[in-house]
Motif scaffolding. Sequence first.
Motif, mmCIF file in Angstrom:
data_model
loop_
_atom_site.group_PDB
_atom_site.id
_atom_site.type_symbol
_atom_site.label_atom_id
_atom_site.label_comp_id
_atom_site.label_asym_id
_atom_site.label_seq_id
_atom_site.Cartn_x
_atom_site.Cartn_y
_atom_site.Cartn_z
ATOM 1 N N ASP A 139 62.426 40.647 3.868
ATOM 2 C CA ASP A 139 63.092 40.576 5.155
ATOM 3 C C ASP A 139 63.263 41.958 5.791
ATOM 4 N N ILE A 140 62.203 42.721 5.729
ATOM 5 C CA ILE A 140 62.180 44.046 6.349
ATOM 6 C C ILE A 140 61.386 43.914 7.652
ATOM 7 N N PRO A 141 61.932 44.421 8.774
ATOM 8 C CA PRO A 141 61.183 44.294 10.025
ATOM 9 C C PRO A 141 59.833 45.017 9.924
ATOM 10 N N PHE A 142 58.774 44.347 10.342
ATOM 11 C CA PHE A 142 57.456 44.992 10.287
ATOM 12 C C PHE A 142 56.575 44.553 11.439
ATOM 13 N N VAL A 143 55.605 45.412 11.696
ATOM 14 C CA VAL A 143 54.620 45.186 12.742
ATOM 15 C C VAL A 143 53.255 45.247 12.066
ATOM 16 N N VAL A 144 52.344 44.383 12.465
ATOM 17 C CA VAL A 144 50.979 44.447 11.950
ATOM 18 C C VAL A 144 50.133 45.177 12.979
ATOM 19 N N ALA A 145 49.450 46.219 12.546
ATOM 20 C CA ALA A 145 48.671 47.047 13.465
ATOM 21 C C ALA A 145 47.218 47.072 13.024
ATOM 22 N N VAL A 146 46.364 46.587 13.883
ATOM 23 C CA VAL A 146 44.929 46.606 13.600
ATOM 24 C C VAL A 146 44.408 48.005 13.921
ATOM 25 N N ASN A 147 43.798 48.644 12.932
ATOM 26 C CA ASN A 147 43.213 49.959 13.166
ATOM 27 C C ASN A 147 41.828 49.756 13.761
ATOM 28 N N ALA A 148 41.687 50.198 15.007
ATOM 29 C CA ALA A 148 40.420 49.992 15.706
ATOM 30 C C ALA A 148 39.438 51.077 15.283
ATOM 31 N N PHE A 149 38.804 50.861 14.147
ATOM 32 C CA PHE A 149 37.798 51.818 13.675
ATOM 33 C C PHE A 149 36.726 51.938 14.754
ATOM 34 N N ASP A 150 36.453 53.154 15.188
ATOM 35 C CA ASP A 150 35.457 53.408 16.223
ATOM 36 C C ASP A 150 35.722 52.608 17.496
ATOM 37 N N GLY A 151 37.001 52.375 17.762
ATOM 38 C CA GLY A 151 37.364 51.687 19.000
ATOM 39 C C GLY A 151 37.049 50.200 18.990
ATOM 40 N N LYS A 152 36.515 49.705 17.903
ATOM 41 C CA LYS A 152 36.121 48.300 17.865
ATOM 42 C C LYS A 152 37.039 47.483 16.955
ATOM 43 N N VAL A 153 37.318 46.280 17.380
ATOM 44 C CA VAL A 153 38.064 45.344 16.554
ATOM 45 C C VAL A 153 37.131 44.164 16.297
ATOM 46 N N ALA A 154 36.891 43.877 15.022
ATOM 47 C CA ALA A 154 35.870 42.876 14.678
ATOM 48 C C ALA A 154 36.257 41.447 15.066
ATOM 49 N N HIS A 155 37.561 41.186 15.200
ATOM 50 C CA HIS A 155 38.006 39.836 15.560
ATOM 51 C C HIS A 155 39.069 39.922 16.643
ATOM 52 N N PRO A 156 39.118 38.951 17.559
ATOM 53 C CA PRO A 156 40.198 38.937 18.556
ATOM 54 C C PRO A 156 41.552 38.796 17.854
ATOM 55 N N LEU A 157 42.590 39.314 18.518
ATOM 56 C CA LEU A 157 43.909 39.364 17.885
ATOM 57 C C LEU A 157 44.453 37.981 17.495
ATOM 58 N N ASP A 158 44.212 36.979 18.342
ATOM 59 C CA ASP A 158 44.776 35.672 17.974
ATOM 60 C C ASP A 158 44.091 35.115 16.731
ATOM 61 N N GLU A 159 42.818 35.469 16.550
ATOM 62 C CA GLU A 159 42.143 35.067 15.308
ATOM 63 C C GLU A 159 42.735 35.798 14.109
ATOM 64 N N VAL A 160 43.047 37.069 14.324
ATOM 65 C CA VAL A 160 43.640 37.851 13.240
ATOM 66 C C VAL A 160 44.993 37.247 12.854
ATOM 67 N N ARG A 161 45.777 36.917 13.861
ATOM 68 C CA ARG A 161 47.096 36.343 13.595
ATOM 69 C C ARG A 161 46.965 35.021 12.818
#
Lengths: 204, 140
Positions: A139-161
């Motif tokens: 129960d520790i507050p946390f944020v999930v942060a996608v590291n955009a390696f080379d500015g690219k994200v391999a999956h859209p955020l809603d898919e990641v979620r």
Amino acid sequence: MVSVPSPTDRAHSATPAERPPLPVKLVIAGGFGVGKTTAVGSISEIRPLTTEAEITEVAAGVDDLTHTPAKTTTTVAMDFGCITIDPTLKLYLFGTPGQERFGFMWDDLVEGALGGLVIVDTRRLDDCYAAVDYFEYKDIPFVVAVNAFDGKVAHPLDEVRWALDIAAHVPLIVFDARKTGSVRDALLAVLELALSRAEAATAT
Amino acid sequence: MAVGEPVPRPHEAAEDVSGSPEPVGRAPAIRPFLLTAGRVSGGGNAPPMPLETQIVSTSAGLSALNSLTFEHRDIVAACRWPESVAELAARLRQHLNVTRVLAEDLCAAGYLEIFVPNARATQDVSVLRRIIDGLRAVPD
Ligand SMILES: Nc1nc2c(ncn2[C@@H]2O[C@H](COP(=O)(O)OP(=O)(O)OP(=O)(O)O)[C@@H](O)[C@H]2O)c(=O)[nH]1
Ligand SMILES: [Mg+2]
């Protein structure tokens, strides 16, 4: 109001040479090689330092040689940096060891943390389950942060979620571990979450 | 146990006294036991001091520098200005738990003061706001 740390009962009456700041910490977690050390280094005022700690691990099975439940001590390295907010307040950033199997043994690291940032590499989503589960469980507050390696994200955020089964109330952001401003904003997202939780707790 | 008298295990005692004043490289795995005689920070049940715990030398510690064994001296000398126990362990290349135990010994002797952060600070709205404001001021 808490402004300066109070000496422990172990402390001695001899006067310290200097008054220390109140230390607060955030934990930077995530799988192997996702950019934890890079993120700490991007914003820390000191070059990230590494310290070794021993973590007691209770293995799932039994020790082959003694046939007793295996409790082994593993040495892990964690790195950290800091940001002096003002002379009385200092923020520490601790990067957890990346290996997934340490996911349940972070208590020592995480004790007293304001919150956590779980870094995700979308090319290897599985790697961050342990961290997400851990913060949820604690129960520790946390944020999930996608590291955009080379500015690219391999999956859209809603898919990641969806893939990570992250609850709707957990912020999910994209950031660049190599950029100071981007890491700052990711940390601010964690702190805003911790603040709204603290405000809600105060209101009741 | 008094500061300055670590109780080495009998078979390993000879190696300990040969240590150079400046530890170089990673601490070998055996050293934690040599330095702390196998003791664990926090006395067993109490949780170990958090990583961000601040450690500061006292004037008594700084005056006693020359009379201390090198591991103790290194710690007291390194904490003229407050350091977290994690920074201290990293800079002295000690295992975290070794640094914790040695710091507790030195604190008991009056040579260091240990400031364990107040856990309630993490819930303190004004502290959180100050951190947020301070962080916002970090340039890109
Ligand atoms: N191109 C690119 N490379 C990155 C980025 N973030 C990290 N890297 C590289 O990825 C590698 C791993 O980054 P680290 O910061 O060491 O990752 P870590 O999470 O600390 O890794 P472990 O501690 O080994 O688990 C390094 O070579 C970094 O330079 C990024 O945003 N873009
Ligand atoms: Mg790393």
